[in-house]
Scaffold this motif. Structure first.
Motif, PDB file in Angstrom:
ATOM      1  N   GLN A  41       0.685 -11.261  21.984  1.00  0.00           N
ATOM      2  CA  GLN A  41       0.740 -10.064  21.154  1.00  0.00           C
ATOM      3  C   GLN A  41       0.563  -8.814  22.010  1.00  0.00           C
ATOM      4  O   GLN A  41       1.280  -7.822  21.825  1.00  0.00           O
ATOM      5  CB  GLN A  41      -0.340 -10.104  20.074  1.00  0.00           C
ATOM      6  CG  GLN A  41      -0.363  -8.856  19.200  1.00  0.00           C
ATOM      7  CD  GLN A  41      -1.487  -8.884  18.174  1.00  0.00           C
ATOM      8  OE1 GLN A  41      -1.917  -9.960  17.733  1.00  0.00           O
ATOM      9  NE2 GLN A  41      -1.962  -7.723  17.782  1.00  0.00           N
ATOM     10  N   MET A  45       3.288  -5.794  22.408  1.00  0.00           N
ATOM     11  CA  MET A  45       3.010  -4.386  22.144  1.00  0.00           C
ATOM     12  C   MET A  45       3.299  -3.526  23.374  1.00  0.00           C
ATOM     13  O   MET A  45       3.763  -2.389  23.253  1.00  0.00           O
ATOM     14  CB  MET A  45       1.568  -4.212  21.666  1.00  0.00           C
ATOM     15  CG  MET A  45       1.308  -4.859  20.318  1.00  0.00           C
ATOM     16  SD  MET A  45      -0.217  -4.304  19.522  1.00  0.00           S
ATOM     17  CE  MET A  45      -1.428  -4.665  20.778  1.00  0.00           C
ATOM     18  N   PHE A 134      -1.801   1.906  16.722  1.00  0.00           N
ATOM     19  CA  PHE A 134      -2.150   0.497  16.560  1.00  0.00           C
ATOM     20  C   PHE A 134      -3.426   0.420  15.740  1.00  0.00           C
ATOM     21  O   PHE A 134      -4.461   0.976  16.123  1.00  0.00           O
ATOM     22  CB  PHE A 134      -2.356  -0.167  17.919  1.00  0.00           C
ATOM     23  CG  PHE A 134      -2.805  -1.611  17.835  1.00  0.00           C
ATOM     24  CD1 PHE A 134      -2.151  -2.516  17.019  1.00  0.00           C
ATOM     25  CD2 PHE A 134      -3.891  -2.061  18.586  1.00  0.00           C
ATOM     26  CE1 PHE A 134      -2.559  -3.844  16.942  1.00  0.00           C
ATOM     27  CE2 PHE A 134      -4.311  -3.383  18.524  1.00  0.00           C
ATOM     28  CZ  PHE A 134      -3.644  -4.272  17.697  1.00  0.00           C
ATOM     29  N   VAL A 160       1.783  -0.025  14.317  1.00  0.00           N
ATOM     30  CA  VAL A 160       1.629  -1.463  14.496  1.00  0.00           C
ATOM     31  C   VAL A 160       0.306  -1.853  13.855  1.00  0.00           C
ATOM     32  O   VAL A 160      -0.746  -1.317  14.221  1.00  0.00           O
ATOM     33  CB  VAL A 160       1.637  -1.835  15.993  1.00  0.00           C
ATOM     34  CG1 VAL A 160       1.522  -3.347  16.169  1.00  0.00           C
ATOM     35  CG2 VAL A 160       2.900  -1.304  16.678  1.00  0.00           C
ATOM     36  N   ASP A 162      -2.348  -4.909  12.753  1.00  0.00           N
ATOM     37  CA  ASP A 162      -2.729  -6.281  13.075  1.00  0.00           C
ATOM     38  C   ASP A 162      -3.369  -6.987  11.885  1.00  0.00           C
ATOM     39  O   ASP A 162      -3.847  -6.360  10.934  1.00  0.00           O
ATOM     40  CB  ASP A 162      -3.703  -6.255  14.255  1.00  0.00           C
ATOM     41  CG  ASP A 162      -3.793  -7.601  14.959  1.00  0.00           C
ATOM     42  OD1 ASP A 162      -2.905  -8.448  14.756  1.00  0.00           O
ATOM     43  OD2 ASP A 162      -4.749  -7.813  15.732  1.00  0.00           O
ATOM     44  N   LEU A 207       1.726  -9.291  12.278  1.00  0.00           N
ATOM     45  CA  LEU A 207       1.829  -7.960  12.847  1.00  0.00           C
ATOM     46  C   LEU A 207       2.914  -7.200  12.082  1.00  0.00           C
ATOM     47  O   LEU A 207       4.074  -7.617  12.059  1.00  0.00           O
ATOM     48  CB  LEU A 207       2.204  -8.056  14.315  1.00  0.00           C
ATOM     49  CG  LEU A 207       1.873  -6.906  15.255  1.00  0.00           C
ATOM     50  CD1 LEU A 207       0.366  -6.701  15.357  1.00  0.00           C
ATOM     51  CD2 LEU A 207       2.455  -7.166  16.636  1.00  0.00           C
ATOM     52  N   LEU A 209       5.233  -3.910  11.719  1.00  0.00           N
ATOM     53  CA  LEU A 209       5.781  -2.747  12.388  1.00  0.00           C
ATOM     54  C   LEU A 209       6.301  -1.813  11.306  1.00  0.00           C
ATOM     55  O   LEU A 209       7.062  -2.240  10.417  1.00  0.00           O
ATOM     56  CB  LEU A 209       6.931  -3.134  13.325  1.00  0.00           C
ATOM     57  CG  LEU A 209       6.640  -4.211  14.379  1.00  0.00           C
ATOM     58  CD1 LEU A 209       7.866  -4.374  15.278  1.00  0.00           C
ATOM     59  CD2 LEU A 209       5.420  -3.870  15.197  1.00  0.00           C
TER      60      LEU A 209
END
Length: 213
Positions: A41, A45, A134, A160, A162, A207, A209
């Motif tokens: 991951q 990224m 993120f 992004v 998580d 994840l 986006l």
């Protein structure tokens, strides 16, 4: 995904610098090691940073610094990360590895509640200026982090997010704790949000986006 297949993916794809291997090994011994992102991951990224040409990144949730180190290594020399966390203990580990990786000058650590930090960034005129965000912090505040990050991202900026699959809990209706409910709510909200173009990827713990339109 079997263990054998996962090992194959790592053996044929992962290019993990020694400093990240060391950080991952140290974090594996930590009581909260499950908060560590997966190495594939982190590499993905970092690829996103290169693909988008990002130079200004917002990170919400630092822990011991694996994700921020991955992102910082992918940034150009003038790139910067605004990193938000509340734990001096956890981020002291991150600081050591930022120095070891020669990326400490790229990372501006803001200790304190992330919502306060995000509000202060908006008040200081940084809205619409970040290339990438993120989100990987306390799940109960995910909706607020999403909204504040969206405000801070420029048009065409990438968010992004998580843990959007939350170890499968999101599809189990018997699980109704605050974190799971918050993630379910955000997943549904993003799905219907015309402000972003989205894709939810089954990488690690899920994840999302979201590209700001």
């Amino acid at each position: 995904m079997t263990d054998t297949l996962y090992d194959y993916i790592l053996s044929t794809s992962l290019r993990e610098p020694e400093v990240l291997k060391q950080l991952r090994a140290e974090t594996a011994l930590h009581t909260h090691s499950a908060m560590q992102i997966a190495p594939e991951q982190g590499q993905f990224m970092a690829l996103l940073v290169e693909l988008t040409g990002a130079k200004k990144i917002l990170e919400i949730g630092v822990f011991t610094g694996y994700s921020s180190t991955c992102l910082a290594l992918a940034l150009p020399a003038e790139g910067r990360i605004t990193a938000c966390d509340i734990s001096e203990e956890f981020t002291n580990v991150a600081r050591r590895y930022w120095i070891q990786a020669n990326v400490a000058d790229k990372i501006d650590l803001r200790l304190g509640p992330a919502l306060e930090t995000l509000n202060s960034l908006i008040a200081a005129g940084h809205a619409g200026s970040y290339d990438m965000a993120f989100i990987d912090a306390d799940k109960a505040n995910y909706d607020s982090y999403y909204e504040q990050s969206l405000a801070l991202l420029r048009t065409g900026g990438l968010m992004v997010i998580d843990n959007v699959l939350w170890n499968g809990k999101v599809v189990d209706p018997s699980i109704q704790d605050a974190d799971t409910v918050a993630i379910r709510h955000l997943n549904q909200k993003i799905h219907a949000d015309p402000r972003v173009t989205i894709s939810l990827l089954p990488i690690a713990d899920g994840l999302t986006l979201a590209l700001k339109r």
